[in-house]
Design a protein around this motif. Structure first.
Motif, PDB file in Angstrom:
ATOM      1  N   PRO A 227       0.840  -1.206   0.000  1.00 47.90           N
ATOM      2  CA  PRO A 227       0.000   0.000   0.000  1.00 47.90           C
ATOM      3  C   PRO A 227       0.868   1.247   0.000  1.00 47.90           C
ATOM      4  O   PRO A 227       2.000   1.238   0.500  1.00 47.90           O
ATOM      5  N   THR A 228       0.338   2.332  -0.552  1.00 48.03           N
ATOM      6  CA  THR A 228       1.095   3.571  -0.630  1.00 48.03           C
ATOM      7  C   THR A 228       0.203   4.760  -0.292  1.00 48.03           C
ATOM      8  O   THR A 228      -1.007   4.632  -0.192  1.00 48.03           O
ATOM      9  N   SER A 229       0.840   5.904  -0.145  1.00 49.70           N
ATOM     10  CA  SER A 229       0.104   7.163  -0.056  1.00 49.70           C
ATOM     11  C   SER A 229       0.369   7.966  -1.317  1.00 49.70           C
ATOM     12  O   SER A 229       1.332   7.713  -2.039  1.00 49.70           O
ATOM     13  N   ALA A 230      -0.497   8.915  -1.590  1.00 56.64           N
ATOM     14  CA  ALA A 230      -0.324   9.830  -2.713  1.00 56.64           C
ATOM     15  C   ALA A 230      -0.155  11.237  -2.156  1.00 56.64           C
ATOM     16  O   ALA A 230      -0.852  11.614  -1.212  1.00 56.64           O
ATOM     17  N   THR A 231       0.785  11.992  -2.714  1.00 53.26           N
ATOM     18  CA  THR A 231       1.044  13.331  -2.212  1.00 53.26           C
ATOM     19  C   THR A 231       0.853  14.375  -3.308  1.00 53.26           C
ATOM     20  O   THR A 231       0.775  14.055  -4.493  1.00 53.26           O
ATOM     21  N   MET A 232       0.818  15.625  -2.873  1.00 54.71           N
ATOM     22  CA  MET A 232       0.702  16.741  -3.805  1.00 54.71           C
ATOM     23  C   MET A 232       1.336  17.961  -3.160  1.00 54.71           C
ATOM     24  O   MET A 232       0.978  18.333  -2.043  1.00 54.71           O
ATOM     25  N   MET A 233       2.310  18.562  -3.848  1.00 55.33           N
ATOM     26  CA  MET A 233       2.919  19.807  -3.373  1.00 55.33           C
ATOM     27  C   MET A 233       2.462  20.942  -4.291  1.00 55.33           C
ATOM     28  O   MET A 233       2.784  20.959  -5.469  1.00 55.33           O
ATOM     29  N   TYR A 234       1.714  21.870  -3.738  1.00 57.09           N
ATOM     30  CA  TYR A 234       1.148  22.964  -4.516  1.00 57.09           C
ATOM     31  C   TYR A 234       1.760  24.289  -4.057  1.00 57.09           C
ATOM     32  O   TYR A 234       2.452  24.363  -3.045  1.00 57.09           O
ATOM     33  N   GLY A 235       1.496  25.353  -4.824  1.00 52.16           N
ATOM     34  CA  GLY A 235       1.887  26.687  -4.382  1.00 52.16           C
ATOM     35  C   GLY A 235       3.212  27.170  -4.920  1.00 52.16           C
ATOM     36  O   GLY A 235       3.890  27.974  -4.272  1.00 52.16           O
ATOM     37  N   HIS A 236       3.597  26.736  -6.125  1.00 49.71           N
ATOM     38  CA  HIS A 236       4.877  27.182  -6.703  1.00 49.71           C
ATOM     39  C   HIS A 236       4.630  27.718  -8.109  1.00 49.71           C
ATOM     40  O   HIS A 236       4.146  28.830  -8.267  1.00 49.71           O
ATOM     41  N   VAL A 237       4.933  26.932  -9.148  1.00 47.03           N
ATOM     42  CA  VAL A 237       4.772  27.445 -10.519  1.00 47.03           C
ATOM     43  C   VAL A 237       3.556  26.839 -11.213  1.00 47.03           C
ATOM     44  O   VAL A 237       3.346  27.076 -12.398  1.00 47.03           O
TER      45      VAL A 237
END
Length: 344
Positions: free
Chosen positions: A193-203
């Motif tokens: 099992p895994t997690s999913a990530t998201m880094m927002y707020g740049h370009v």
């Protein structure tokens, strides 16, 4: 879930989104909010990928570059466990050419032998891809060997935004969106099992948010392997990208993304848990995110080094601190294990 559906969700009024997400979240979990006692084992800061948004990486030979031996790494885990009691260790670090798959196999086996109650939540698609190329074996073989050595689950590191135009601008040496998704799919097929990530707020922008969420939903429809979705905001301090992107997004952006995620990741694309991300947005925003669809407060994150300034300024130091914050939000704290199961 269609891409157009995610775009439409992102365009809605924030409070309407929040009410819909709360309805889904409370229907699933009531007023419970989970958390885990965890540490982060940053085994090396040497990294050849050199992402522009990361303040952590160093080049080989830099004065403050380091790489822990297996003995040192295991010693750190056992020391934190003795002090706080751990349920999980998150193993992540830079892409260091001197560290091969045998290092991780030895590390995972020794953690399991010394502290079998600690789950190993380890590496990322980026590290798996690197080990595949370094060891001249398939990504599946890498994952099989890591799983056999004791890797219980895999974090979603390196996801950032799953749009190659964006990835080439903020981390040109990193794997493509397609490769990240393919490795996640391979892990799911192997029962990791895994997690999913998201880094927002740049370009990036809302169109990219929509594509990112849609791609994760599309994979989840096929594999059902993501346990959680975690969004966090880019922090401009101490990294090269901060010269161009000087100010972080406001808390409202996290609330919108959390609410959209809880609403989008339903039905055939159901992802059970949405994390509120206290480290980058602060405890107060993490509390509020619980009313916008999040059901998990994340981990205690002992020893976290990548965002060390944020960790140092946070009031969270123990289980008790997390539980007090959750209660302050009017919710019931529930300690969980690595698989999001409640523990006594």
């Amino acid at each position: 879930m269609r891409l157009e559906d995610v775009r439409e969700l992102l365009s809605r009024d924030l409070w309407e989104l929040g009410m819909e997400a709360w309805k889904i979240r409370s229907g699933l979990y009531g007023r419970r909010a989970t958390y885990i006692s965890s540490m982060v084992l940053n085994y090396t800061n040497v990294c050849v990928v050199e992402c522009e948004f990361c303040p952590f990486w160093r080049r080989r030979g830099d004065r403050d570059a380091y790489a822990l031996s297996v003995d040192e790494a295991v010693g750190r885990v056992l020391a934190v466990d003795a002090k706080y009691g751990l349920r999980q260790v998150l193993v992540q670090g830079g892409i260091n050419p001197e560290i091969g798959i045998e290092y991780f196999e030895d590390l995972f086996r020794r953690i399991k032998a010394k502290a079998p109650h600690i789950a190993v939540h380890a590496l990322s698609p980026l590290e798996v891809d690197y080990l595949s190329r370094r060891e001249r074996m398939s990504r599946r073989e890498v994952l099989e060997r890591l799983k056999e050595a004791g890797m219980d689950s895999m974090p979603g590191g390196g996801g950032e935004i799953l749009v190659d135009r964006v990835r080439k601008e903020i981390s040109p040496k990193k794997i493509s969106a397609e490769v990240w998704l393919r490795i996640m799919e391979e892990a799911h097929k192997l029962g990791i099992p895994t997690s999913a990530t998201m880094m927002y707020g740049h370009v990036e922008g809302p169109e990219d948010w929509a594509e990112h969420i849609w791609k994760i939903a599309e994979l989840q429809e096929r594999t059902k392997g993501f346990l959680a979705f975690i969004a966090w905001n880019y922090e401009p301090g101490g990294n090269k990208l901060g010269e161009r992107v000087r100010h972080p997004r406001t808390s409202a952006t996290l609330l919108r993304i959390v609410a959209v995620a809880r609403t989008a990741f339903t039905g055939d694309a159901f992802i059970p848990h949405i994390q509120s991300s206290w480290l980058t947005n602060g405890p107060e925003t993490a509390e509020l995110a619980m009313y916008f669809g999040a059901d998990d407060f994340g981990g205690t994150l002992y020893e976290e080094k990548v965002l060390e300034e944020q960790r140092r300024s946070s009031p969270i130091a123990t289980r008790k601190d997390v539980e007090e914050l959750i209660r302050r939000a009017g919710l019931q704290p529930v300690e969980r294990d690595n698989w999001y199961r409640p523990v006594a």
